[in-house]
Design a protein around this motif. Structure first.
Motif, PDB file in Angstrom:
ATOM      1  N   SER A 133      22.015  74.892  88.526  1.00 19.72           N
ATOM      2  CA  SER A 133      23.371  74.626  88.041  1.00 19.72           C
ATOM      3  C   SER A 133      24.308  75.801  88.268  1.00 19.72           C
ATOM      4  N   ALA A 134      23.828  77.020  88.045  1.00 23.92           N
ATOM      5  CA  ALA A 134      24.671  78.185  88.268  1.00 23.92           C
ATOM      6  C   ALA A 134      24.964  78.384  89.752  1.00 23.92           C
ATOM      7  N   LYS A 135      23.988  78.059  90.605  1.00 19.61           N
ATOM      8  CA  LYS A 135      24.209  78.172  92.049  1.00 19.61           C
ATOM      9  C   LYS A 135      25.295  77.202  92.501  1.00 19.61           C
ATOM     10  N   VAL A 136      25.222  75.983  91.991  1.00 18.62           N
ATOM     11  CA  VAL A 136      26.215  74.970  92.360  1.00 18.62           C
ATOM     12  C   VAL A 136      27.603  75.394  91.909  1.00 18.62           C
ATOM     13  N   ALA A 137      27.702  75.922  90.694  1.00 22.65           N
ATOM     14  CA  ALA A 137      28.999  76.352  90.170  1.00 22.65           C
ATOM     15  C   ALA A 137      29.558  77.510  90.991  1.00 22.65           C
ATOM     16  N   ALA A 138      28.703  78.453  91.378  1.00 19.21           N
ATOM     17  CA  ALA A 138      29.159  79.579  92.187  1.00 19.21           C
ATOM     18  C   ALA A 138      29.650  79.101  93.551  1.00 19.21           C
ATOM     19  N   ARG A 139      28.903  78.175  94.155  1.00 18.27           N
ATOM     20  CA  ARG A 139      29.291  77.646  95.461  1.00 18.27           C
ATOM     21  C   ARG A 139      30.642  76.935  95.378  1.00 18.27           C
ATOM     22  N   ALA A 140      30.850  76.193  94.296  1.00 13.88           N
ATOM     23  CA  ALA A 140      32.116  75.481  94.125  1.00 13.88           C
ATOM     24  C   ALA A 140      33.277  76.456  94.004  1.00 13.88           C
ATOM     25  N   LEU A 141      33.054  77.565  93.298  1.00 17.52           N
ATOM     26  CA  LEU A 141      34.112  78.563  93.147  1.00 17.52           C
ATOM     27  C   LEU A 141      34.410  79.262  94.470  1.00 17.52           C
ATOM     28  N   LEU A 142      33.368  79.511  95.271  1.00 18.80           N
ATOM     29  CA  LEU A 142      33.594  80.112  96.582  1.00 18.80           C
ATOM     30  C   LEU A 142      34.401  79.180  97.472  1.00 18.80           C
ATOM     31  N   ASP A 143      34.099  77.897  97.412  1.00 21.16           N
ATOM     32  CA  ASP A 143      34.797  76.924  98.254  1.00 21.16           C
ATOM     33  C   ASP A 143      36.246  76.720  97.807  1.00 21.16           C
ATOM     34  N   ALA A 144      36.462  76.778  96.486  1.00 23.38           N
ATOM     35  CA  ALA A 144      37.788  76.465  95.951  1.00 23.38           C
ATOM     36  C   ALA A 144      38.725  77.665  95.945  1.00 23.38           C
ATOM     37  N   THR A 145      38.144  78.888  95.949  1.00 25.29           N
ATOM     38  CA  THR A 145      38.915  80.133  95.820  1.00 25.29           C
ATOM     39  C   THR A 145      40.024  80.003  94.774  1.00 25.29           C
ATOM     40  N   PRO A 146      39.655  79.810  93.497  1.00 26.07           N
ATOM     41  CA  PRO A 146      40.656  79.627  92.452  1.00 26.07           C
ATOM     42  C   PRO A 146      41.425  80.913  92.175  1.00 26.07           C
ATOM     43  N   GLU A 147      42.545  80.765  91.503  1.00 24.18           N
ATOM     44  CA  GLU A 147      43.324  81.927  91.098  1.00 24.18           C
ATOM     45  C   GLU A 147      42.518  82.766  90.115  1.00 24.18           C
ATOM     46  N   PRO A 148      42.668  84.090  90.144  1.00 29.48           N
ATOM     47  CA  PRO A 148      41.926  84.945  89.216  1.00 29.48           C
ATOM     48  C   PRO A 148      42.217  84.578  87.760  1.00 29.48           C
ATOM     49  N   GLU A 149      41.181  84.634  86.939  1.00 29.15           N
ATOM     50  CA  GLU A 149      41.323  84.341  85.520  1.00 29.15           C
ATOM     51  C   GLU A 149      42.156  85.428  84.848  1.00 29.15           C
ATOM     52  N   VAL A 150      42.994  85.029  83.913  1.00 27.60           N
ATOM     53  CA  VAL A 150      43.855  85.977  83.204  1.00 27.60           C
ATOM     54  C   VAL A 150      43.138  86.460  81.951  1.00 27.60           C
ATOM     55  N   ALA A 151      43.059  87.767  81.791  1.00 24.88           N
ATOM     56  CA  ALA A 151      42.375  88.352  80.640  1.00 24.88           C
ATOM     57  C   ALA A 151      43.156  88.093  79.359  1.00 24.88           C
ATOM     58  N   GLN A 152      42.415  87.896  78.259  1.00 25.06           N
ATOM     59  CA  GLN A 152      43.059  87.718  76.957  1.00 25.06           C
ATOM     60  C   GLN A 152      43.556  89.053  76.390  1.00 25.06           C
ATOM     61  N   ALA A 153      42.962  90.147  76.836  1.00 24.22           N
ATOM     62  CA  ALA A 153      43.374  91.476  76.376  1.00 24.22           C
ATOM     63  C   ALA A 153      42.968  92.495  77.424  1.00 24.22           C
ATOM     64  N   GLN A 154      43.587  93.674  77.365  1.00 25.71           N
ATOM     65  CA  GLN A 154      43.262  94.748  78.292  1.00 25.71           C
ATOM     66  C   GLN A 154      43.417  96.080  77.583  1.00 25.71           C
ATOM     67  N   VAL A 155      42.432  96.947  77.788  1.00 25.33           N
ATOM     68  CA  VAL A 155      42.455  98.269  77.173  1.00 25.33           C
ATOM     69  C   VAL A 155      42.147  99.305  78.235  1.00 25.33           C
ATOM     70  N   ASN A 156      43.141 100.064  78.620  1.00 26.54           N
ATOM     71  CA  ASN A 156      42.946 101.200  79.522  1.00 26.54           C
ATOM     72  C   ASN A 156      42.157 100.811  80.774  1.00 26.54           C
ATOM     73  N   GLY A 157      42.564  99.726  81.419  1.00 23.32           N
ATOM     74  CA  GLY A 157      41.924  99.330  82.654  1.00 23.32           C
ATOM     75  C   GLY A 157      40.666  98.510  82.476  1.00 23.32           C
ATOM     76  N   ILE A 158      40.358  98.104  81.250  1.00 23.03           N
ATOM     77  CA  ILE A 158      39.199  97.241  80.990  1.00 23.03           C
ATOM     78  C   ILE A 158      39.720  95.899  80.498  1.00 23.03           C
ATOM     79  N   GLU A 159      39.483  94.852  81.290  1.00 21.85           N
ATOM     80  CA  GLU A 159      39.948  93.527  80.922  1.00 21.85           C
ATOM     81  C   GLU A 159      38.914  92.848  80.034  1.00 21.85           C
ATOM     82  N   ILE A 160      39.400  92.109  79.051  1.00 18.35           N
ATOM     83  CA  ILE A 160      38.517  91.479  78.069  1.00 18.35           C
ATOM     84  C   ILE A 160      38.792  89.981  78.057  1.00 18.35           C
ATOM     85  N   PHE A 161      37.718  89.211  78.235  1.00 18.11           N
ATOM     86  CA  PHE A 161      37.807  87.752  78.249  1.00 18.11           C
ATOM     87  C   PHE A 161      36.885  87.212  77.162  1.00 18.11           C
ATOM     88  N   GLY A 162      37.335  86.180  76.464  1.00 15.55           N
ATOM     89  CA  GLY A 162      36.488  85.597  75.436  1.00 15.55           C
ATOM     90  C   GLY A 162      37.298  84.939  74.348  1.00 15.55           C
TER      91      GLY A 162
END
Length: 561
Positions: free
Chosen positions: A375-404
């Motif tokens: 399942s993870a392989k399939v999801a990775a392949r789909a993302l490579l094929d689709a080349t989606p826009e980069p995910e936007v971080a919910q927060a950032q601290v001194n060059g460290i992006e935080i998602f969650g």
């Protein structure tokens, strides 16, 4: 006979008492010797019928030794002394243990991180041979590594085919490619042996023999205990160990694995992928938690933890090792609830393979499939094929992006007092999300050779919670513990750590780079985990050296209260 033994206490001893006599009555050991595919039920029979060659691999493995020894001599005559292994999961973890235990040099390339790939290639290829190990012959990681190595050979004015050796199943795409390209050698693995059970087959033996390990001794250590493991007897250590880890009631499904005396470096990681991928399905399974000396989990009284101590052999130390014990291992103080298993490396490999399939029988799962790895392989392949826009971080601290989720990212929003303080709050909030009987899985999609200090945060985070913490390097864990994460009990919280690279690296002949590949693998796995209803938090460092140091300082901060 090599010394091989087990001590069991508490819940583990009770499980042995409860199950071993029945296992003997059911002739489980001798039926394994007969390669009886019905041992795990009707649903598993088709798969099991094609996956039992590991029970007695010795004749097939010894058949390739003369060619291997001749090839090693030929390579040395051509001043090719460095062995690099491109493999994932069981194809890389067993050889890494074998080489490390013997003190042999083997570079294991089991990542798609561009910095790790680039650093290994930058060391030069003129004096190196690449062993490409893939059972399916189509593993994207190993194919990408092979392509990069071949390009490096061409750039150095070398013929790539003289520097590449293949280990794969007969008839695989890699088998066909190796022969078409005229690679130096193509070794066929036994198709009736799954990757995680392949330590004593061509996958474990080819790269380590070329690296100079005494593989004949390793095979002897294993074969000497084969008759013991195939005997229907209550003293059968394979039945006893399998019952101890898979038959506790209620199930202690977190196996806290510690390797004593540092005699078998990396063995815990090998056992982790064997056990987790084999048992983690149908919402049950066993989660190995590989820990360091003095880890908090060792002294934990949590009712879902079982202590497992792996002790190297006393009487037959491995090459280059001195005496490891000042007392008989059988006289060591055993944990309150757990097992101590002692013996030489070859015997331990075979023993744990036997014990794992016994545990699978008791857990009523098929120990040979891995339905959630794909399942993870399939999801990775789909993302490579689709080349989606980069995910936007919910927060950032001194060059460290935080998602969650908001409860985790909120402490880092606004104007925090300092980077380390804000990250410590993020980590603390992540730990608070671990459910009862749950665990935290730290997953670092980075260069495990040059970023190895990051593994110290496993123990630091464990000190700040009463729940077990695992640590895995991505993407290699996707081929092992990733099965348990998605197929086992849905009680995990996942902390991904990713990072920018100072330079990306092309995958020759592919429409993606290594940087794009590892990014898609991390995002793909996160998507699948989220789809299973589990929480994923990600820290992305834009400056690896500075950012990872700050993450470590934050983990240290919360470990001190």
């Amino acid at each position: 006979m090599n010394s091989l033994g087990i001590n069991a206490t508490g819940a583990a001893a009770d499980a042995i008492e409860r199950h071993v006599a029945t296992l003997v009555d059911d002739r489980v050991a001798s039926r394994l010797g007969e390669q009886d595919a019905t041992l795990w039920g009707a649903e598993a029979e088709s798969e099991a019928s094609r996956r039992l060659g590991w029970v007695d691999p010795f004749e097939a493995t010894r058949a390739i030794l003369p060619e291997l020894f001749e090839m090693r001599a030929d390579l040395h005559a051509e001043n090719i002394h460095r062995v690099i292994l491109a493999g994932m999961g069981g194809s890389s973890l067993a050889p890494e243990v074998i080489a490390a235990a013997a003190g042999a040099e083997l570079t294991v390339l089991d990542s798609t991180d561009p910095e790790m790939i680039g650093n290994v290639l930058a060391a030069g290829v003129k004096d190196a041979v690449l062993v490409v190990a893939s059972k399916s012959g189509s593993t994207v990681e190993t194919d990408s590594q092979r392509r990069a190595f071949a390009r490096a050979c061409e750039d150095a004015g070398l013929q790539p085919n003289r520097h590449i050796i293949v280990v794969t199943d007969p008839g695989s795409p890699l088998d066909e490619l190796g022969r078409a390209e005229g690679y130096r050698a193509v070794f066929h693995a036994d198709p009736s042996v799954g990757g995680r059970y392949s330590a004593l087959t061509a996958f474990g033996i080819v790269p380590t023999a070329l690296a100079g390990v005494d593989v004949e001794k390793l095979l002897e250590e294993a074969e000497e205990v084969l008759d013991l493991l195939l005997t229907d007897d209550t003293d059968n250590i394979g039945l006893r160990l399998g019952a101890a880890i898979g038959g506790t009631a209620p199930l202690r499904d977190k196996l806290v694995i510690s390797v004593l005396d540092q005699g078998l470096p990396g063995f815990g990681d090998w056992a982790e992928q064997l056990i987790a991928e084999s048992t983690g399905k149908n919402d049950t399974g066993l989660l190995p938690v590989v820990v360091e000396t003095g880890a908090p989990e060792i002294s934990s009284s949590a009712a879902d933890l079982l202590q497992v101590e792996i002790i190297p052999d006393v009487d037959h130390p491995l090459d280059g090792q001195t005496e490891l014990f000042d007392v008989d291992p059988a006289q060591r103080q055993a944990p309150e609830h757990g097992v101590q298993v002692y013996g030489p490396l070859g015997a331990q490999f075979l023993l744990w393979e036997f014990a794992t399939v016994i545990a699978g029988r008791l857990l009523q799962v098929n120990p040979f499939d891995q339905p959630d790895v794909e399942s993870a392989k399939v999801a990775a392949r789909a993302l490579l094929d689709a080349t989606p826009e980069p995910e936007v971080a919910q927060a950032q601290v001194n060059g460290i992006e935080i998602f969650g989720p908001g409860s985790v990212t909120a402490p880092a929003q606004g104007e925090p007092a300092g980077t380390v303080a804000a990250l410590a709050d993020v980590l603390s909030a992540t730990l608070e999300l671990i459910p009862e009987h749950g665990y935290l899985s730290v997953q670092a999609y980075l260069d495990r050779l040059n970023n190895s200090d990051l593994a110290a945060m496993r123990g630091q985070l464990a000190s700040a919670t009463d729940r077990p913490v695992t640590f895995g390097w991505g993407p290699r864990f996707l081929h092992s513990t990733g099965q348990f994460h998605k197929g086992g009990p849905k009680v995990g919280v996942f902390l991904q750590i990713t990072g920018d690279s100072f330079a990306d690296l092309e995958v020759p002949g592919r429409p993606f780079s290594f940087g794009q590949l590892i990014t898609a693998q991390a995002a793909g796995d996160a998507r699948v985990l989220s789809d299973h209803g589990m929480t994923v938090v990600r820290l992305h460092v834009q400056d690896r050296q500075r950012g990872l140091q700050q993450v470590l300082e934050a983990a240290q901060r919360i470990s001190q209260g």
